[in-house]
Design an enzyme around this catalytic site. Sequence first.
Site, short mmCIF file in Angstrom:
data_model
loop_
_atom_site.label_atom_id
_atom_site.label_comp_id
_atom_site.label_asym_id
_atom_site.label_seq_id
_atom_site.Cartn_x
_atom_site.Cartn_y
_atom_site.Cartn_z
CD GLU A 140 -2.54 -0.84 2.77
OE1 GLU A 140 -2.57 0.23 3.40
OE2 GLU A 140 -2.98 -1.90 3.20
CB CYS A 159 2.27 7.30 3.64
SG CYS A 159 2.56 6.05 4.90
CB CYS A 212 5.31 -5.63 9.39
SG CYS A 212 6.37 -4.84 10.63
CB CYS A 229 2.89 -3.13 16.67
SG CYS A 229 4.61 -2.61 16.65
CB CYS A 269 0.18 -2.53 13.60
SG CYS A 269 0.66 -2.12 11.93
N GLY A 293 5.56 -2.23 7.12
CA GLY A 293 6.94 -2.67 7.25
C GLY A 293 7.74 -1.82 8.21
CB SER A 301 7.81 6.10 11.11
OG SER A 301 7.20 5.61 12.27
CB SER A 317 6.45 3.55 16.76
OG SER A 317 6.12 3.93 15.46
CG LEU A 318 7.31 6.45 23.45
CD1 LEU A 318 8.64 5.76 23.65
CD2 LEU A 318 7.36 7.88 24.00
CG HIS A 319 2.88 3.38 19.73
ND1 HIS A 319 2.39 4.54 19.19
CD2 HIS A 319 3.40 2.69 18.69
CE1 HIS A 319 2.59 4.53 17.88
NE2 HIS A 319 3.21 3.43 17.56
CG ASN A 339 -7.34 4.47 11.80
OD1 ASN A 339 -8.51 4.71 11.58
ND2 ASN A 339 -6.34 5.19 11.32
CB CYS A 358 -0.54 1.19 9.21
SG CYS A 358 1.04 0.70 8.77
N1 SAH Z 1 7.39 0.15 11.45
C1 SAH Z 1 7.45 1.57 11.54
C2 SAH Z 1 6.67 2.29 10.45
C3 SAH Z 1 5.32 1.75 10.04
S1 SAH Z 1 3.96 2.00 11.13
C4 SAH Z 1 7.04 2.03 12.91
O1 SAH Z 1 6.70 1.20 13.74
O2 SAH Z 1 7.11 3.22 13.19
C5 SAH Z 1 3.63 3.72 11.06
C6 SAH Z 1 2.95 4.23 12.30
O3 SAH Z 1 1.55 3.86 12.33
C7 SAH Z 1 3.56 3.69 13.57
O4 SAH Z 1 3.69 4.70 14.53
C8 SAH Z 1 2.51 2.67 13.98
O5 SAH Z 1 2.64 2.34 15.32
C9 SAH Z 1 1.22 3.37 13.60
N2 SAH Z 1 0.04 2.50 13.55
C10 SAH Z 1 -0.02 1.20 13.19
N3 SAH Z 1 -1.26 0.73 13.30
C11 SAH Z 1 -2.03 1.74 13.71
C12 SAH Z 1 -3.42 1.88 14.02
N4 SAH Z 1 -4.26 0.86 13.91
N5 SAH Z 1 -3.86 3.08 14.43
C13 SAH Z 1 -3.00 4.14 14.54
N6 SAH Z 1 -1.70 4.06 14.27
C14 SAH Z 1 -1.20 2.88 13.87
#
Ligand code: SAH
Length: 346
Positions: free
Chosen positions: A96, A109, A116, A120, A123, A163, A195, A218-220, A294, A337
Amino acid sequence: MTEQLQKTDLKNMTRDELKAFMKEMGLPAFRGEQIFTWMHNGAVSFDEMTNLPQKLREQLSEQCMITCHEIARVQSSKTDGTKKYLFRLADGNTIESVFMKYKFGNSICVSTQAGCRMGCRFCASTIGGLCRNLTAAEILEEILAVQRDTGERISNIVLMGSGEPFDNYDNVTKFLELVHDPKGLNLSLRNITLSTCGILPNMRRFGDEFPQVNLAVSLHASNSELRSTLMPINKKYPMDELMEVCREHVEKTGRRITFEYTLVKGVNDKDENLSQLTKLLGGMNCHVNLIPMNPVSERDFKGTDRRFAEEFCKKLEKKGIQATVRRELGSDIDAACGQLRLNSQK
Ligand code: SAH
């Protein structure tokens, strides 16, 4: 198709590599320059390269190929010009890319892997694991294909699609060299954001090799234990080490770092998370990008609603941490994503 795959992909070569390749074929190096210019201007066949002798074009078609993505599906937002593409690669894998229009220009993007393996929890890209790494040419072609389809030029790139870029380091950095080439797209590295979930050895290396590229992490989560439950990578590279590398990065590059923080309802959006986050990031040259999660139907998490996210943001700012809630573009199309790819496989 297998025949195509065995041919040398000229799009995957830097300008210097292409010049050397031409010399090996007994041709002058400037042919390499010409081919490079054609490809980076969107040419997808040797027939289009009208300043090459007909015989050379035939020879090249026999021995070489130019990666070109087939558009499997496009979803266009009716409200803001966002277009989400599902591309089919030569081996049948799908990836995508998202095209977004901003006041400052057009942004894309891009995905760096098909699937991947980071796992996570929130994701969609990681469901089904990693299929394979994308080549530099395949990442570049995401941009070229979108430019061909929209007729617009792209000025900004975010490596935030499916990825993990640092799990495909060599191809990703080669891609950066390709788009930065003055005879290619000639994009400034400062217009590019990468990222990562925090693969630390490669994050360090990247800071040395590409200090101009914007880094988003990506801290989260606001503490390591919580982060491990959301992001398995945290077990290998725990949060305290991640923060150390982030601080080093800011010092080394003199540039602000972005932290992405996906808000998951009741999981990481509480007051205690807010105060932990404030302690963690206080005094650092950084910016927090809050993303209301999302929802992904395969996952049981719920996203924080936007109003709550805005409150969270205000509270962070009050504590002196720069933060914004990510503007949602293309919210009327499968935005998160990996969702379009996943839905197309059902
Ligand atoms: N692997 C890299 C880049 C791809 S993900 C990374 O982890 O940063 C890009 C961003 O989208 C990351 O911050 C990821 O955590 C976030 N992301 C993935 N799924 C998501 C979702 N369902 N809602 C919001 N953000 C999401």
